[in-house]
Scaffold this active site. Sequence first.
Site: not given
Length: 341
Positions: A238-240, A258
């Site tokens: 997922a993102h980051n 994250s």
Amino acid sequence: MKSVTLKELSLLLDGVVQGDETLVINSVATLEHATAGQISFLANSKYRAQLELTQASAVLLSAKDAQDYSGTALVVKDPYVGFARVAQLLDTTPKAAIGIHPSAQIDPSALLGEGVAIGANAVIGANVILGENVQIGAGTVIGQDCIIGSNTRLWANVTLYHNVHLGQDCIIHSGAIIGSDGFGYANERGQWIKIPQTGGVRIGDRVEIGASSTIDRGALGHTEIHNGVIIDNQVQVAHNDIIGENTAIAGSTTLAGSVTIGKHCIIGGNCAIAGHLTIADGVHLSGATNVTGNMREPGLYSSATVAMENKVWRKNTVRFRQLDELFQRVKTLEKNSNTPE
């Protein structure tokens, strides 16, 4: 067909030949299926019986296993690592592309290094930079402002959104999607408001990403996959998220946003890791482990329930639902037993 002598392999692997060092090897195979001209290996003692029956011309063995073996062997420190090295040397995997196919769509602003190959119907966007000997498979789409390092190979039908950087010597398998939007939304009175995902993806050198895996772009900063990471098929990053060097992630694992995973971790198949967590270097998660808290120390962690007969599972499920009641009863009994008469 490639070929190499046992003597040459011994120099490559820092091994010792037991038998004819002029023997020519042209491929690798298992002990059970090997034939003349092939080399096999014994890395697990449970296959010892197959060693005595193998038709392989030579076998990679540890010093201990070689003592009682009468056939031709190459004695090495780690037979499985030796097998991997020989398999690389004799690899016959075809290239993802050869030359530049006339149907490929290449933006005039793209920069192509020497030896780049691009397959049929591939699309190369604006300001893309492809390093030397990059291979782009048929139907692959490279969005604008992407950078791909030398000797990296993308198989057919890979998609890179804009602002994705890949390092050198990477392998990206078919169906992988890198740089799609992260799952970022704000909720206003029951309605979802999309947050533009303006970050990118930064992938280091020698990274391999399996078929149909998805790597989301960062919401603001970048999603990062560091050098030497290997990711199996159908993994969601997922993102980051940040994945440290030489970490391995097996198939069907899902990382929420994250997440930071350290170096040299092994994440088993079908694991789920909740968002905004940190996992230390050297952590090993067995298959189907659910992670809901930070892991500060290296070691092996597990949480999945093993398979059992359905009737046993049903009984245990009922008992699990009664745990709180049982706990309260035990607590009451302990309290009463401590009450003076």
